[in-house]
Scaffold this active site. Structure first.
Site, PDB file in Angstrom:
ATOM      1  N   ASP A  24       0.863  -1.184   0.000  1.00  0.00           N
ATOM      2  CA  ASP A  24       0.000   0.000   0.000  1.00  0.00           C
ATOM      3  C   ASP A  24       0.897   1.230   0.000  1.00  0.00           C
ATOM      4  O   ASP A  24       2.059   1.160   0.405  1.00  0.00           O
ATOM      5  CB  ASP A  24      -0.925   0.008   1.222  1.00  0.00           C
ATOM      6  CG  ASP A  24      -1.911   1.177   1.189  1.00  0.00           C
ATOM      7  OD1 ASP A  24      -2.328   1.577   0.086  1.00  0.00           O
ATOM      8  OD2 ASP A  24      -2.265   1.697   2.257  1.00  0.00           O
ATOM      9  N   SER A  25       0.328   2.338  -0.421  1.00  0.00           N
ATOM     10  CA  SER A  25       1.087   3.585  -0.398  1.00  0.00           C
ATOM     11  C   SER A  25       1.324   4.071   1.029  1.00  0.00           C
ATOM     12  O   SER A  25       2.187   4.921   1.253  1.00  0.00           O
ATOM     13  CB  SER A  25       0.348   4.667  -1.186  1.00  0.00           C
ATOM     14  OG  SER A  25      -0.945   4.893  -0.638  1.00  0.00           O
ATOM     15  N   CYS A  87      -4.241  -1.245  -2.209  1.00  0.00           N
ATOM     16  CA  CYS A  87      -4.314   0.201  -2.391  1.00  0.00           C
ATOM     17  C   CYS A  87      -5.181   0.455  -3.610  1.00  0.00           C
ATOM     18  O   CYS A  87      -4.880  -0.054  -4.704  1.00  0.00           O
ATOM     19  CB  CYS A  87      -2.902   0.763  -2.608  1.00  0.00           C
ATOM     20  SG  CYS A  87      -2.837   2.512  -3.065  1.00  0.00           S
ATOM     21  N   GLU A 172      -5.094   9.776   9.095  1.00  0.00           N
ATOM     22  CA  GLU A 172      -3.668   9.664   9.380  1.00  0.00           C
ATOM     23  C   GLU A 172      -3.204  10.634  10.464  1.00  0.00           C
ATOM     24  O   GLU A 172      -2.136  10.446  11.050  1.00  0.00           O
ATOM     25  CB  GLU A 172      -2.865   9.856   8.098  1.00  0.00           C
ATOM     26  CG  GLU A 172      -3.117   8.737   7.094  1.00  0.00           C
ATOM     27  CD  GLU A 172      -1.973   8.531   6.132  1.00  0.00           C
ATOM     28  OE1 GLU A 172      -1.113   9.421   6.032  1.00  0.00           O
ATOM     29  OE2 GLU A 172      -1.959   7.470   5.477  1.00  0.00           O
ATOM     30  N   CYS A 206     -11.432   3.254  -0.449  1.00  0.00           N
ATOM     31  CA  CYS A 206     -10.090   3.588   0.036  1.00  0.00           C
ATOM     32  C   CYS A 206      -9.907   2.813   1.332  1.00  0.00           C
ATOM     33  O   CYS A 206     -10.830   2.771   2.167  1.00  0.00           O
ATOM     34  CB  CYS A 206      -9.936   5.092   0.284  1.00  0.00           C
ATOM     35  SG  CYS A 206      -8.378   5.546   1.103  1.00  0.00           S
ATOM     36  N   HIS A 208      -8.345   3.411   3.933  1.00  0.00           N
ATOM     37  CA  HIS A 208      -8.395   4.194   5.170  1.00  0.00           C
ATOM     38  C   HIS A 208      -9.833   4.310   5.697  1.00  0.00           C
ATOM     39  O   HIS A 208     -10.036   4.504   6.900  1.00  0.00           O
ATOM     40  CB  HIS A 208      -7.883   5.621   4.928  1.00  0.00           C
ATOM     41  CG  HIS A 208      -6.409   5.744   4.825  1.00  0.00           C
ATOM     42  ND1 HIS A 208      -5.674   5.197   3.790  1.00  0.00           N
ATOM     43  CD2 HIS A 208      -5.501   6.381   5.611  1.00  0.00           C
ATOM     44  CE1 HIS A 208      -4.403   5.485   3.965  1.00  0.00           C
ATOM     45  NE2 HIS A 208      -4.266   6.208   5.064  1.00  0.00           N
TER      46      HIS A 208
END
Length: 287
Positions: A24-25, A87, A172, A206, A208
């Protein structure tokens, strides 16, 4: 700078078993890895987060492709025969080119899989109204990957998309459960639902976004269901390995987990624990 094959040596790994690579990024792919381990705990896993160059969502197709290929190559060098792009942006902007152009040159026996296709294969089984929403990064939305893939499996489903550029920073920076996050939760929900009042299923496009699910449900109509990709990707991987025993045989089964980041390990470990819901001890990888 283009990734060249001369920079990498595959070291004859074809003859040896190796871990499953998960890329993942940043941190979000850990929500996918967590579900994959729950479904397939017997395998060894290596997670690589390219945090030093995140976020990918705002970068061009060419940049995402080169970054993703570079990280996939590193996972191959660590012995992985199978790599999962956990991702959405990398899956949308890099997966097809890597599968079609790069793998035949690198090693036809290796595989790279994404997380968009498994989701689009099942989304039509969840919607009754045939109206589906997608929350994603700008990169994923602009790629049109979800509408294109969903139409292949469910041509009667209409897809509406909404980019949510503030959600990843909220997660984040550990602000996703704060009152300040509510403004951006409500904003993007309104912008999606104004496109169609009949949306009854929304894909969290996504990795996240599962951390925002509790707040999302506070502001979504009660009959709208949310689809998170982790469990879908995990079941899809289990099915893939069952259908491809030759690949399953290449994946080692010691139950180990290793974590790598291209950024500061202390920061990664602290943040990663939120996504993985367990302590993480990472190593630094220089690209």
């Amino acid at each position: 700078m283009p990734v060249t094959m001369q920079r990498y040596k595959l070291a004859g790994m074809n003859k040896k078993q190796g871990p499953i690579g998960v890329f993942d990024s940043g941190y979000g792919g850990l929500t996918v890895l967590k579900e994959i381990i729950r479904e397939l705990p017997q395998y060894d896993y290596i997670y690589l987060g390219d945090n030093g160059r995140a976020p990918y969502g705002i970068r061009s197709f060419e940049t995402v492709y080169h970054y993703t290929l570079e990280c996939v190559q590193h996972l191959f060098n660590m012995g992985c025969h199978l790599v999962i792009l956990a991702c959405n942006t990398a899956s949308a902007k890099a997966l097809r080119t890597i599968q079609q152009n790069d793998l035949p040159k690198i090693d036809p026996g290796r595989r790279v899989l994404g997380i968009i296709r498994p989701t689009t294969e099942v989304v039509g089984k969840h919607t009754r109204s045939r109206q589906v929403g997608i929350f994603g990064t700008a990169g994923t939305v602009n790629s049109q990957s979800y509408p294109i893939e969903i139409e292949k499996f469910f041509p009667d489903v209409t897809v509406y998309q909404q980019a949510c550029p503030m959600w990843v920073p909220l997660v984040e920076n550990d602000e996703y459960s704060s009152e300040g996050a509510d403004f951006f939760i409500r904003k993007y929900i309104r912008q999606l639902l104004v496109q169609s009042e009949d949306i009854d299923t929304i894909v969290l496009g996504c990795t996240h976004y599962p951390l925002l699910a509790e707040k999302l449900r506070q502001y979504l109509p009660p009959d709208v269901q949310l689809l998170s990709q982790g469990s879908i990707a995990a079941k899809s991987l289990a099915d893939y390995l069952e259908r491809h025993p030759e690949m399953a045989a290449k994946c080692s089964t010691g139950g180990s987990r290793e974590f790598f980041t291209t950024d500061d390990t202390e920061t990664f470990d602290r943040q990663a624990g939120i996504f993985f819901e367990a302590p993480v001890k990472s190593k630094h990888l220089s690209l």
